[in-house]
Design a protein around this motif. Structure first.
Motif, mmCIF file in Angstrom:
data_model
loop_
_atom_site.group_PDB
_atom_site.id
_atom_site.type_symbol
_atom_site.label_atom_id
_atom_site.label_comp_id
_atom_site.label_asym_id
_atom_site.label_seq_id
_atom_site.Cartn_x
_atom_site.Cartn_y
_atom_site.Cartn_z
ATOM 1 N N ASN A 219 0.820 -1.222 0.000
ATOM 2 C CA ASN A 219 0.000 0.000 0.000
ATOM 3 C C ASN A 219 0.852 1.270 0.000
ATOM 4 O O ASN A 219 0.344 2.360 0.240
ATOM 5 C CB ASN A 219 -0.962 0.011 1.187
ATOM 6 C CG ASN A 219 -0.244 0.109 2.525
ATOM 7 O OD1 ASN A 219 0.975 -0.026 2.595
ATOM 8 N ND2 ASN A 219 -1.014 0.337 3.577
ATOM 9 N N LEU A 220 2.153 1.115 -0.278
ATOM 10 C CA LEU A 220 3.044 2.268 -0.423
ATOM 11 C C LEU A 220 3.782 2.146 -1.754
ATOM 12 O O LEU A 220 4.668 1.304 -1.905
ATOM 13 C CB LEU A 220 4.044 2.343 0.734
ATOM 14 C CG LEU A 220 5.094 3.460 0.638
ATOM 15 C CD1 LEU A 220 4.424 4.835 0.584
ATOM 16 C CD2 LEU A 220 6.063 3.394 1.810
ATOM 17 N N LEU A 221 3.383 2.969 -2.709
ATOM 18 C CA LEU A 221 4.002 2.960 -4.029
ATOM 19 C C LEU A 221 4.956 4.141 -4.158
ATOM 20 O O LEU A 221 4.630 5.256 -3.738
ATOM 21 C CB LEU A 221 2.939 3.046 -5.129
ATOM 22 C CG LEU A 221 1.968 1.863 -5.252
ATOM 23 C CD1 LEU A 221 0.905 2.159 -6.302
ATOM 24 C CD2 LEU A 221 2.713 0.579 -5.589
ATOM 25 N N THR A 222 6.100 3.896 -4.742
ATOM 26 C CA THR A 222 7.057 4.962 -5.032
ATOM 27 C C THR A 222 7.276 5.013 -6.541
ATOM 28 O O THR A 222 7.569 3.986 -7.161
ATOM 29 C CB THR A 222 8.392 4.716 -4.321
ATOM 30 O OG1 THR A 222 8.159 4.634 -2.903
ATOM 31 C CG2 THR A 222 9.377 5.842 -4.599
ATOM 32 N N ILE A 223 7.118 6.201 -7.105
ATOM 33 C CA ILE A 223 7.181 6.364 -8.557
ATOM 34 C C ILE A 223 8.207 7.442 -8.890
ATOM 35 O O ILE A 223 8.044 8.606 -8.500
ATOM 36 C CB ILE A 223 5.802 6.766 -9.130
ATOM 37 C CG1 ILE A 223 4.746 5.743 -8.724
ATOM 38 C CG2 ILE A 223 5.863 6.920 -10.647
ATOM 39 C CD1 ILE A 223 3.327 6.256 -8.791
ATOM 40 N N GLU A 224 9.251 7.058 -9.569
ATOM 41 C CA GLU A 224 10.235 8.013 -10.084
ATOM 42 C C GLU A 224 9.794 8.389 -11.501
ATOM 43 O O GLU A 224 9.740 7.537 -12.386
ATOM 44 C CB GLU A 224 11.636 7.406 -10.111
ATOM 45 C CG GLU A 224 12.222 7.108 -8.746
ATOM 46 C CD GLU A 224 12.758 8.349 -8.039
ATOM 47 O OE1 GLU A 224 12.749 9.435 -8.669
ATOM 48 O OE2 GLU A 224 13.163 8.222 -6.868
ATOM 49 N N GLY A 225 9.448 9.655 -11.708
ATOM 50 C CA GLY A 225 8.958 10.072 -13.008
ATOM 51 C C GLY A 225 9.981 9.904 -14.113
ATOM 52 O O GLY A 225 11.187 10.060 -13.887
#
Length: 436
Positions: A219-225
């Protein structure tokens, strides 16, 4: 308006293969807007809601090539964003709830996205706040025209990554925000993100296109653009809601059925929830085998002997889309069950039709119903009824297939929105069902 005529009380037998997952397909199809390169998607279900979305993509200028019965290639290299402001789009987008998920990709790639108030099942209030609050956090400006219920978000200078805590673990909201964030500048973290298998599938597809998403399945997403995404090929999972529907059908009609290629590892609590109803399920490779329940099925009580309660919850909890099926199956169980539908306040209102068929159900309030099982000592009686939404519709169809006599189900377009060629597939395992 079409109708189904069903002669009930017939034992079924054979194999049935679930279609591709509707809820995954709605997300995956919208993601093709994120790249000008070709994206091939396999195992797409041939159902009304998905076909409407494919038509909408075509009207936006997406090139569409049909490779086979369930395979398409999409190329969004000439998208007509101006179509979003036409009256034709307002009518088209308003007829499909899944259309809301085109907003994130369009906002990310073209700096703006618009959508009329989406349609879909009338199962209670279905808020869109999570979607738009996420876009605003990423730097978009929001506007809403109250007269024609038209939503808009704009970010002409692009989106910027940020940290956000979602107010609810919305599947479509998470999907929309993820699709917007993959092309944003910098890092985005999404806490209280939905983590359903279909959302995991979307993240895996986006990563295959060149996105940088970590925490998939949590439930913790990390997104590097990233600056841009490329093409890929993706296969949609089997539909877990249809799999649950076939389990319920087998139990209610006391039929011997094998459900093929179910992707067991992605079913979560579904098999064990039906086992709590006393239904025997056997894993055979990646198939589910359900024997004929000649002696019925007995509900398991809680450890302290209190009445079994089955309720919905965000993944990995039990999906709300199967509570209608569980409720119908409970009408012939040996024992009593409390059904607690927490997420939608109108989803249990179809129980009056089951009561008309002879089911013993007490609707406590809009969210709770107590079902007192017949243990097959009293068969449901055939009747004429109308399908109010997709999941209630399939539940009523299962009830009709188990009932004594010939039932008529009206408004079957609701069932066709979510289930592919259901009458043909049921006839293949012995059902007496006619579309008229």
């Amino acid at each position: 308006m079409g109708i189904f005529k069903i002669e009930g009380g017939i034992r079924l037998k054979g194999e049935i293969t679930p279609q591709g997952a509707k809820n995954e397909a709605l997300q995956i199809l919208c993601a093709v807007l994120l790249t000008p390169e070709k994206v091939t998607i396999n195992n797409i279900p041939d159902i009304i809601d998905i076909n409407k979305l494919i038509t909408l993509l075509g009207n936006l200028g997406v090139k569409i090539q049909k490779n086979g019965s369930d395979s398409y290639t999409f190329q969004a290299d000439d998208v007509n964003v101006l179509y979003l402001e036409t009256e034709a789009f307002k009518q088209e987008g308003g007829s499909l709830r899944g259309s809301i998920m085109i907003v994130g990709p369009l906002l990310a790639r073209f700096g703006r996205g618009y959508i009329p108030k989406p349609g879909g099942d009338k199962i209670g209030r279905r808020r869109l706040d999570t979607h738009f609050e996420g876009f605003i956090n990423l730097g978009a400006k929001f506007r809403y025209n109250r007269e024609d219920h038209f939503y808009g978000v704009e970010a002409p200078k692009g989106l910027t990554g940020t940290d956000m805590l979602l107010d609810e673990a919305s599947v479509t909201g998470t999907a929309n925000i993820v699709m917007a964030a993959v092309l944003a500048k910098g890092k985005t973290t999404i806490y209280n993100a939905a983590c359903e298998p279909y959302l995991q599938q979307l993240c895996k597809m986006l990563n295959a296109m060149g996105a940088n998403i970590t925490g998939v399945g949590s439930n913790l997403l990390t997104i590097e653009g990233v600056q841009s995404l490329g093409g890929c090929e993706h296969r949609i999972l089997p539909d877990m809601i249809e799999i649950g529907s076939w389990i319920g059908l087998a139990a209610m009609t006391r039929s011997e059925i094998t459900i093929k290629d179910v992707s067991w590892d992605n079913l979560g609590l579904i098999p064990n929830t039906f086992r709590k109803l006393g239904i025997t399920l056997e894993r055979r490779g990646d198939d589910i085998y359900i024997p004929a329940h000649e002696d019925g099925y007995e509900v398991k009580t809680d450890i302290d002997g209190s009445i079994l309660t089955i309720s919905d919850a965000p993944w990995p909890g039990f999906t709300p889309d199967l509570l209608s099926i569980v409720l119908v199956v409970a009408t012939q169980a040996r024992g009593d069950i409390l059904i607690h539908q927490k997420m939608f306040e109108s989803r249990l209102f179809f129980v009056d039709k089951l009561i008309d068929m002879g089911a013993k159900i007490m609707l406590c309030d809009p969210h709770r119903a107590v079902v007192m099982g017949h243990d097959f000592k009293s068969q449901l009686k055939a009747t004429t009824m109308s399908s109010p939404d997709i999941r209630a519709g399939i539940s009523l169809l299962i009830a009709a297939l188990s009932a004594k006599g010939t039932s008529t189900i009206q408004n079957i377009e609701q069932i066709d929105r979510g289930y592919e060629r259901i009458d043909e597939r049921l006839r293949a395992i012995g059902a007496n069902i006619i579309r008229a």
